[in-house]
Design a protein around this motif. Structure first.
Motif, PDB file in Angstrom:
ATOM      1  N   ASN A 159       0.921  -1.392   0.020  1.00  0.00           N
ATOM      2  CA  ASN A 159       0.139   0.000  -0.003  1.00  0.00           C
ATOM      3  C   ASN A 159       0.850   1.161  -0.133  1.00  0.00           C
ATOM      4  OD1 ASN A 159      -2.539   1.446   0.069  1.00  0.00           O
ATOM      5  ND2 ASN A 159      -2.067   1.675   2.235  1.00  0.00           N
ATOM      6  N   GLU A 160       1.795   1.383   0.775  1.00  0.00           N
ATOM      7  CA  GLU A 160       2.752   2.338   0.773  1.00  0.00           C
ATOM      8  C   GLU A 160       3.529   2.609  -0.369  1.00  0.00           C
ATOM      9  OE1 GLU A 160       6.627   4.103   3.473  1.00  0.00           O
ATOM     10  OE2 GLU A 160       6.061   1.960   3.683  1.00  0.00           O
ATOM     11  N   LEU A 161       4.019   1.559  -1.460  1.00  0.00           N
ATOM     12  CA  LEU A 161       4.583   1.650  -2.437  1.00  0.00           C
ATOM     13  C   LEU A 161       3.496   2.144  -3.435  1.00  0.00           C
ATOM     14  CD1 LEU A 161       6.840   1.156  -4.474  1.00  0.00           C
ATOM     15  CD2 LEU A 161       6.154  -1.256  -4.716  1.00  0.00           C
ATOM     16  N   ASP A 162       2.252   1.682  -3.568  1.00  0.00           N
ATOM     17  CA  ASP A 162       1.081   1.953  -4.353  1.00  0.00           C
ATOM     18  C   ASP A 162       1.030   3.487  -4.232  1.00  0.00           C
ATOM     19  OD1 ASP A 162       0.948  -0.822  -5.297  1.00  0.00           O
ATOM     20  OD2 ASP A 162      -0.777  -0.993  -4.243  1.00  0.00           O
ATOM     21  N   MET A 163       0.987   3.970  -3.045  1.00  0.00           N
ATOM     22  CA  MET A 163       0.528   5.274  -2.953  1.00  0.00           C
ATOM     23  C   MET A 163       1.703   6.207  -3.297  1.00  0.00           C
ATOM     24  SD  MET A 163      -1.605   5.509   0.978  1.00  0.00           S
ATOM     25  CE  MET A 163      -0.186   6.118   1.456  1.00  0.00           C
ATOM     26  N   TYR A 164       2.801   5.989  -2.885  1.00  0.00           N
ATOM     27  CA  TYR A 164       4.156   6.696  -3.382  1.00  0.00           C
ATOM     28  C   TYR A 164       4.207   6.869  -5.013  1.00  0.00           C
ATOM     29  CZ  TYR A 164       9.056   7.910  -4.467  1.00  0.00           C
ATOM     30  OH  TYR A 164      10.158   8.388  -4.948  1.00  0.00           O
ATOM     31  N   ILE A 165       4.132   5.810  -5.599  1.00  0.00           N
ATOM     32  CA  ILE A 165       4.386   5.704  -7.041  1.00  0.00           C
ATOM     33  C   ILE A 165       3.256   6.458  -7.749  1.00  0.00           C
ATOM     34  CG2 ILE A 165       3.132   3.403  -7.802  1.00  0.00           C
ATOM     35  CD1 ILE A 165       6.829   4.359  -8.477  1.00  0.00           C
ATOM     36  N   SER A 166       1.866   6.385  -7.250  1.00  0.00           N
ATOM     37  CA  SER A 166       0.716   6.948  -7.876  1.00  0.00           C
ATOM     38  C   SER A 166       1.035   8.522  -7.761  1.00  0.00           C
ATOM     39  CB  SER A 166      -0.527   6.466  -7.488  1.00  0.00           C
ATOM     40  OG  SER A 166      -1.541   6.946  -8.062  1.00  0.00           O
ATOM     41  N   LYS A 167       1.221   8.878  -6.481  1.00  0.00           N
ATOM     42  CA  LYS A 167       1.372  10.402  -6.260  1.00  0.00           C
ATOM     43  C   LYS A 167       2.725  10.807  -6.886  1.00  0.00           C
ATOM     44  CE  LYS A 167       2.417  13.588  -2.532  1.00  0.00           C
ATOM     45  NZ  LYS A 167       2.732  13.723  -1.210  1.00  0.00           N
ATOM     46  N   LYS A 168       3.940  10.144  -7.300  1.00  0.00           N
ATOM     47  CA  LYS A 168       4.967  10.606  -8.047  1.00  0.00           C
ATOM     48  C   LYS A 168       4.647  10.968  -9.458  1.00  0.00           C
ATOM     49  CE  LYS A 168       9.195   8.578  -9.896  1.00  0.00           C
ATOM     50  NZ  LYS A 168       9.985   7.492  -9.650  1.00  0.00           N
ATOM     51  N   HIS A 169       3.902   9.867 -10.115  1.00  0.00           N
ATOM     52  CA  HIS A 169       3.539   9.783 -11.243  1.00  0.00           C
ATOM     53  C   HIS A 169       2.674  11.195 -11.643  1.00  0.00           C
ATOM     54  CE1 HIS A 169       4.354   5.341 -11.874  1.00  0.00           C
ATOM     55  NE2 HIS A 169       5.473   6.153 -11.854  1.00  0.00           N
ATOM     56  N   ASP A 170       1.424  11.209 -10.781  1.00  0.00           N
ATOM     57  CA  ASP A 170       0.512  12.231 -10.843  1.00  0.00           C
ATOM     58  C   ASP A 170       1.312  13.841 -10.768  1.00  0.00           C
ATOM     59  OD1 ASP A 170      -1.650  10.558 -11.043  1.00  0.00           O
ATOM     60  OD2 ASP A 170      -2.140  10.753  -8.865  1.00  0.00           O
TER      61      ASP A 170
END
Length: 96
Positions: free
Chosen positions: A33-44
């Motif tokens: 979940n932490e990885l998913d949130m980090y990567i999605s926010k980074k891309h956005d």
């Protein structure tokens, strides 16, 4: 002349030590979940800082390879290709 038609592109990012740390942690102990949130926010945030708001549509983030899919024009794909954070931009190829 670049097309103004929006098409699906895959964008793969350059090396990111924080992504690698979170991905390693995810493989060892969970924590996806932490990885998913980090990567999605980074891309956005990358898209918001690179392209005009409302001119693109991110369809998904790819956690396993630090990349994302986005609906953009050929011109926007060229803008992303020139960004230092980006390793490669490829247009989706439909198989027939």
């Amino acid at each position: 002349m670049a097309s103004k038609k929006s098409e699906l592109y895959f964008v793969f990012m350059n090396y990111d030590p924080e992504y690698e740390r979170l991905r390693s942690h995810h493989r060892k102990r969970g924590g996806g979940n932490e990885l998913d949130m980090y990567i999605s926010k980074k891309h956005d945030e990358f898209l918001a800082n690179t392209l005009e708001p409302g001119t693109y549509q991110k369809t998904l983030s790819l956690v396993i390879v630090d990349g994302f899919a986005v609906q953009i024009t050929d011109e926007q794909a060229n803008v992303l290709r020139s960004a230092k954070e980006v390793r490669v931009v490829e247009k989706n190829q439909e198989l027939s």
